[in-house]
Design a protein around this motif. Structure first.
Motif, short mmCIF file in Angstrom:
data_model
loop_
_atom_site.label_atom_id
_atom_site.label_comp_id
_atom_site.label_asym_id
_atom_site.label_seq_id
_atom_site.Cartn_x
_atom_site.Cartn_y
_atom_site.Cartn_z
N VAL A 182 0.86 -1.19 0.00
CA VAL A 182 0.00 0.00 0.00
C VAL A 182 0.88 1.23 0.00
N THR A 183 0.57 2.19 -0.86
CA THR A 183 1.33 3.44 -0.85
C THR A 183 0.41 4.61 -1.11
N MET A 184 0.85 5.79 -0.68
CA MET A 184 0.13 7.03 -0.96
C MET A 184 1.03 7.89 -1.85
N ALA A 185 0.53 8.17 -3.06
CA ALA A 185 1.36 8.80 -4.08
C ALA A 185 1.01 10.25 -4.36
N GLY A 186 -0.03 10.76 -3.72
CA GLY A 186 -0.45 12.13 -3.97
C GLY A 186 -1.85 12.32 -3.45
N GLU A 187 -2.38 13.52 -3.60
CA GLU A 187 -3.72 13.80 -3.10
C GLU A 187 -4.75 12.92 -3.80
N LEU A 213 -0.64 -2.35 -4.56
CA LEU A 213 0.38 -2.79 -5.51
C LEU A 213 0.73 -4.26 -5.27
N PRO A 214 1.42 -4.89 -6.25
CA PRO A 214 1.95 -6.23 -5.98
C PRO A 214 2.78 -6.24 -4.70
N LEU A 215 2.61 -7.26 -3.89
CA LEU A 215 3.27 -7.32 -2.59
C LEU A 215 4.78 -7.20 -2.75
N GLY A 216 5.37 -6.26 -2.01
CA GLY A 216 6.82 -6.04 -2.06
C GLY A 216 7.28 -5.06 -3.10
N LEU A 217 6.37 -4.61 -3.98
CA LEU A 217 6.77 -3.68 -5.05
C LEU A 217 6.88 -2.26 -4.53
N SER A 218 7.90 -1.53 -5.00
CA SER A 218 8.03 -0.10 -4.70
C SER A 218 8.86 0.53 -5.81
N LYS A 219 8.99 1.85 -5.74
CA LYS A 219 9.84 2.54 -6.70
C LYS A 219 11.28 2.03 -6.65
N ALA A 220 11.72 1.61 -5.45
CA ALA A 220 13.09 1.10 -5.32
C ALA A 220 13.28 -0.16 -6.15
N THR A 221 12.23 -0.98 -6.28
CA THR A 221 12.32 -2.22 -7.07
C THR A 221 12.68 -1.90 -8.51
N GLY A 222 11.88 -1.03 -9.11
CA GLY A 222 12.11 -0.68 -10.52
C GLY A 222 13.38 0.11 -10.72
N LEU A 223 13.69 1.01 -9.77
CA LEU A 223 14.90 1.82 -9.90
C LEU A 223 16.15 0.95 -9.85
N SER A 224 16.16 -0.06 -8.97
CA SER A 224 17.34 -0.93 -8.89
C SER A 224 17.54 -1.71 -10.18
N LEU A 225 16.43 -2.16 -10.80
CA LEU A 225 16.52 -2.87 -12.08
C LEU A 225 17.05 -1.95 -13.18
N ALA A 226 16.51 -0.74 -13.24
CA ALA A 226 16.94 0.21 -14.28
C ALA A 226 18.39 0.63 -14.06
N THR A 267 23.61 7.13 -6.63
CA THR A 267 22.30 7.68 -6.98
C THR A 267 21.84 8.79 -6.05
N LEU A 268 21.38 9.89 -6.66
CA LEU A 268 20.75 11.01 -5.97
C LEU A 268 19.29 11.01 -6.38
N ALA A 269 18.38 11.01 -5.39
CA ALA A 269 16.95 10.91 -5.69
C ALA A 269 16.18 12.13 -5.19
N PHE A 270 15.19 12.55 -5.98
CA PHE A 270 14.32 13.67 -5.63
C PHE A 270 12.87 13.18 -5.60
N PRO A 329 5.01 10.01 0.12
CA PRO A 329 5.43 8.78 0.81
C PRO A 329 5.83 7.64 -0.11
N ASN A 330 5.30 7.60 -1.34
CA ASN A 330 5.72 6.53 -2.26
C ASN A 330 7.18 6.67 -2.68
N ASP A 331 7.81 7.81 -2.35
CA ASP A 331 9.23 8.00 -2.65
C ASP A 331 10.14 7.52 -1.51
N ILE A 332 9.55 7.14 -0.38
CA ILE A 332 10.37 6.71 0.76
C ILE A 332 11.27 5.52 0.42
N PRO A 333 10.75 4.45 -0.24
CA PRO A 333 11.65 3.35 -0.59
C PRO A 333 12.78 3.76 -1.53
N MET A 334 12.50 4.68 -2.44
CA MET A 334 13.53 5.18 -3.35
C MET A 334 14.61 5.92 -2.57
#
Length: 270
Positions: A181-186, A192-205, A216-219, A223-228
């Protein structure tokens, strides 16, 4: 190698879109474009990491002239913008998602639902009562069985009285064993699929780009940016960011309307 390239400490600049790279009108300022061009000129790569699935992201990337990889769908999709091609895509287990929705509704009553279908041209289905942010394309549905009829990346949930933070917390407590579960904006609470986050995709890319977390520098702003931020070497929250993200950020910069990304990159470039 130039002195500027040797001095710049990061190989990968990861930016969220809404509330971070984009201004309220969905544009990117000339100052921010120039700052990103300057860091790529000294050898760093810029990668967009967004909660939006590819169909809601592609037009922005095209407008930016963005040709590299992008992480979309909250980490579910790694997309090659230059080739208009999906490299990876993770889908939501629809049976688990249906159980999750039922458990949340048993706790708080009926939810307003929407869903993002998988694929380059996956539709966003929107049910009765669900309020879509902005003017993004969506397809209405009235029969809830339509929601589950094709592969999905995510389910969006809204509640008539609970705040986004309250709904996200209830969803985690009641359904956190079935979905992430994530909150991405108003108005944007997502299942989401269990265990998935932005960090998952970012690490693959990042692996495809030959970069590591330490490079890596992240902006970001939500709250959905916390894992990143947890994955990256340094996380920078915008001045307009949610307090949960500011609490874990290494730095808080100016807002998305005030070129917060450029402020940091210009300083690092010297």
């Amino acid at each position: 190698m130039s002195a500027a390239a040797e001095a710049f400490p990061y190989k990968l600049i990861a930016t969220d879109l809404d509330g971070t790279l984009l201004r309220t009108d969905e544009s990117v300022s000339s100052r921010t474009r120039e700052a990103l061009a300057a860091v790529t000129a000294v050898g760093a790569a810029h990668i967009v990491v967004t909660g939006r699935a590819v169909p809601w992201t592609r037009h922005i990337l095209d407008d930016l002239g963005y040709r590299g990889l992008a992480v979309c769908g909250q980490g579910a999709q790694v997309y090659h913008a230059g080739e208009h091609r999906l490299l990876t895509s993770v889908t939501l287990d629809r049976q688990l998602a249906a159980v999750a929705v039922a458990k949340i509704e048993a706790e708080v009553g009926a939810l307003y639902l929407a869903a993002s279908r998988d694929g380059l041209d996956g539709e966003v289905l929107v049910g009765p009562g669900y309020a879509v942010t902005g003017a993004l394309p969506a397809t209405p549905f009235t029969d809830v069985s339509d929601l589950w009829s094709a592969p999905l990346n995510k389910i969006y949930v809204q509640h008539p009285t609970l705040s986004d933070d309250e709904l996200a917390e209830v969803a985690r407590q009641t359904a956190g064993g079935f979905v992430s579960v994530t909150m991405a904006g108003e108005g944007i609470v997502e299942l989401l699929p269990l265990g998935l986050s932005k960090a998952t995709g970012l690490s693959l890319a990042a692996r495809r780009l030959g970069a590591k977390a330490a490079d890596t520098l992240a902006f970001g702003d939500m709250p959905n940016d916390i894992p990143m931020f947890a994955w990256a070497s340094r996380g920078v929250a915008m001045a307009n960011a949610h307090e949960e993200l500011k609490a874990v950020a290494d730095e808080v910069t100016a807002s998305n309307e005030e070129d917060g990304i450029a402020v940091v990159l210009e300083r690092l470039l010297g």
